[in-house]
Design an enzyme around this catalytic site. Structure first.
Site, mmCIF file in Angstrom:
data_model
loop_
_atom_site.group_PDB
_atom_site.id
_atom_site.type_symbol
_atom_site.label_atom_id
_atom_site.label_comp_id
_atom_site.label_asym_id
_atom_site.label_seq_id
_atom_site.Cartn_x
_atom_site.Cartn_y
_atom_site.Cartn_z
ATOM 1 N N LYS A 81 0.752 -1.353 0.021
ATOM 2 C CA LYS A 81 0.134 -0.144 -0.036
ATOM 3 C C LYS A 81 0.961 1.339 -0.033
ATOM 4 O O LYS A 81 0.557 2.401 -0.595
ATOM 5 C CB LYS A 81 -0.944 -0.006 1.149
ATOM 6 C CG LYS A 81 -1.766 -1.115 1.396
ATOM 7 C CD LYS A 81 -2.443 -0.973 2.794
ATOM 8 C CE LYS A 81 -1.880 -1.384 3.874
ATOM 9 N NZ LYS A 81 -1.679 -2.849 3.837
ATOM 10 N N GLY A 119 3.982 -1.204 8.641
ATOM 11 C CA GLY A 119 5.269 -0.651 7.890
ATOM 12 C C GLY A 119 5.263 -0.633 6.655
ATOM 13 O O GLY A 119 4.876 -1.475 5.999
HETATM 14 P P1 IMP Z 1 -1.523 -6.706 16.158
HETATM 15 O O1 IMP Z 1 -2.088 -5.812 15.027
HETATM 16 O O2 IMP Z 1 -0.274 -5.992 16.549
HETATM 17 O O3 IMP Z 1 -2.394 -6.658 17.360
HETATM 18 O O4 IMP Z 1 -1.700 -7.878 15.516
HETATM 19 C C1 IMP Z 1 -2.784 -8.635 15.130
HETATM 20 C C2 IMP Z 1 -2.547 -9.409 13.864
HETATM 21 O O5 IMP Z 1 -2.493 -8.670 12.794
HETATM 22 C C3 IMP Z 1 -1.206 -10.369 13.911
HETATM 23 O O6 IMP Z 1 -1.421 -11.360 13.123
HETATM 24 C C4 IMP Z 1 -0.306 -9.415 13.136
HETATM 25 O O7 IMP Z 1 0.500 -10.440 12.372
HETATM 26 C C5 IMP Z 1 -1.315 -8.945 12.154
HETATM 27 N N1 IMP Z 1 -0.815 -7.689 11.719
HETATM 28 C C6 IMP Z 1 -0.952 -6.337 12.181
HETATM 29 N N2 IMP Z 1 -0.385 -5.337 11.771
HETATM 30 C C7 IMP Z 1 -0.045 -5.879 10.263
HETATM 31 C C8 IMP Z 1 0.346 -5.350 9.198
HETATM 32 O O8 IMP Z 1 0.767 -4.382 8.978
HETATM 33 N N3 IMP Z 1 0.668 -6.174 8.057
HETATM 34 C C9 IMP Z 1 0.477 -7.686 8.334
HETATM 35 N N4 IMP Z 1 0.097 -8.179 9.310
HETATM 36 C C10 IMP Z 1 -0.241 -7.350 10.397
#
Ligand code: IMP
Length: 428
Positions: A16, A40
């Protein structure tokens, strides 16, 4: 434009940032509306690549306004680092007064809950995202606007026994052992005065950027200015439409834009999807590859997390999941990234349906756990796509792949990424 939205149409990491960076050229305002530094975005400009976690990709363009909306949870060390990093590029930055702050204790709790879950851990980014959003919905966040006064910060942290409650949770989950392992900052997460000092140490950098981002966006749209809403994560990780546990805690659909900015009409809603699929963390992934072809995709596509460095799980393009993401996300067109990664990929497959499943089924985590992909062979293409600058220059079989995506999702593909550079997007 004027109101254009960019969403992830898979499980995040679709590229994105790159599309947002390119579209930012036409935008007057680029606005983040959800998530935090779990995201990121890497932007490649010439030989340099710039990873961003919180600020929108428009920071590289002089004179543009970059907003962090009230739906974004803010990690102060990351935010202030990015503010410093952005300065030389000469763009403007406005941070919403109401955006919740991720506290050290949120990061600790995120990590401690994951450790406590053992083999059923979600695989969060451990950035404190879930706990920070929980406190937002519990109506007790410290917001960026609170950094104007030490007393405001103290009031929020001590109201209704907030601090005592947090301490009890902390003690039951983690005790002292987890601190240094997961929290790389000089503050004890449960020491109130230290935490207040720590928060206030960022105030001088944050306060000059504070503003009312909603008013700013509404005025701009009224003046027919171009606003680009930049999403993070992806529709399949959305707080409402993702799996029961393995999802993020924010709204990754157009509903997220509406909730944060109060904007409901959009000129374009662009879903970004990779030409194959990846996922990080736990959770259902029907087309996941566990063999050398998965390894090959990971190697070719450099599929390692920008935020955590974790290797991403890789698999075939999942058209039913993509169709679902377009439907529930409000996506009206797709940009397919990393098509070049599939060049000469022998034995290329796509999933066009799930065995025996009604295509209108809501793809909850439980449904995806059970989904059996019908996989179809796709013809190979040989030539180097990275030099293509127009859609017509793509090999016929690569164009067939794009047509397959359109017929499988019912959504037009308006752009195709064939490399990391700004000029490696082919618009149709
Ligand atoms: P959290 O957002 O850190 O609470 O993670 C929850 C879930 O979302 C996990 O499976 C993370 O790996 C996934 N996740 C969160 N942000 C991203 C991202 O920017 N890219 C891919 N997966 C994400």
């Amino acid at each position: 434009m004027p109101a254009t939205v960019i969403l992830g149409a898979q499980w995040g990491d679709e590229g994105k940032g790159k599309i947002s960076d390119v579209l930012a050229e036409e935008a007057d305002i680029i606005a983040r509306f959800q998530g935090g530094n779990n995201a990121g975005h890497t932007t490649v400009i010439g030989k340099d690549s710039y990873p961003l976690h919180l600020l929108p990709c428009g920071i590289f363009r002089e004179g543009k306004w970059n907003l962090v909306g009230s739906g974004v949870v803010c990690d102060l060390p990351v935010l202030t680092q990015e503010l410093m990093f952005a300065k030389p590029f000469g763009s403007h930055i406005m941070l919403d007064e109401s955006a919740p702050i991720i506290l050290p204790i949120h990061r600790i709790l995120d990590a401690a809950r994951e450790v406590a879950a053992g083999s059923s851990a979600i695989g969060t980014t451990r950035r404190g995202i879930g706990p920070a959003y929980s406190d937002f919905w519990l109506r007790r966040s410290v917001t960026l606007g609170d950094l104007r006064s030490r007393e405001s910060v103290r009031t929020v942290l001590t109201r209704a026994k907030y601090w005592e409650e947090m301490f009890a949770i902390y003690a039951s989950l983690a005790g002292e052992n987890i601190d240094q392992k997961f929290l790389n900052i000089n503050v004890h997460p449960m020491h109130l005065e230290d935490t207040i000092d720590w928060l206030m140490s960022f105030a001088d950098q944050i306060v000059p950027h504070l503003g009312d981002t909603r008013a700013f966006v509404h005025r701009a749209l009224d003046q027919r200015k171009n606003v680009l809403f930049e999403g993070a994560q992806g529709v399949l990780l959305d707080g409402y439409f993702g799996a029961r546990r393995e999802r993020t805690s924010s709204l990754c659909t157009t509903a997220g834009v509406s909730a944060t900015f109060g904007v409901y009409a959009f000129d374009r809603v662009i879903g970004i999807a990779k030409a194959y699929a990846t996922r990080v963390g736990a959770g259902p992934f029907p087309t996941e590859l566990f063999d050398v072809r998965g390894e090959e995709l990971r190697k070719r596509g450099h599929e390692f997390g920008t935020t955590t460095g974790r290797p991403r799980r890789c698999g075939w393009l999942d058209l039913p999941a993509l169709r679902y993401a377009c439907r529930v996300g409000g996506i009206t067109e797709l940009v397919i990234t990393k098509l070049d990664v599939l060049t000469k990929f022998s034995g290329l497959l796509v999933c066009d349906t799930y065995v025996g499943m009604d295509p209108w089924t809501t793809l909850t985590g439980a449904v995806l756990e059970q989904a059996k992909p019908n996989l179809r062979h796709m013809p190979l293409w040989i030539g180097d796509l990275s030099a293509c600058r127009q859609y017509g220059q793509l090999p016929q079989t690569a164009r067939e792949y794009i047509v397959e995506i359109e017929s499988g999702t019912g959504v037009v593909v308006s752009g195709i990424g064939v490399g990391a550079e700004r000029n490696q997007i082919l618009w149709r």
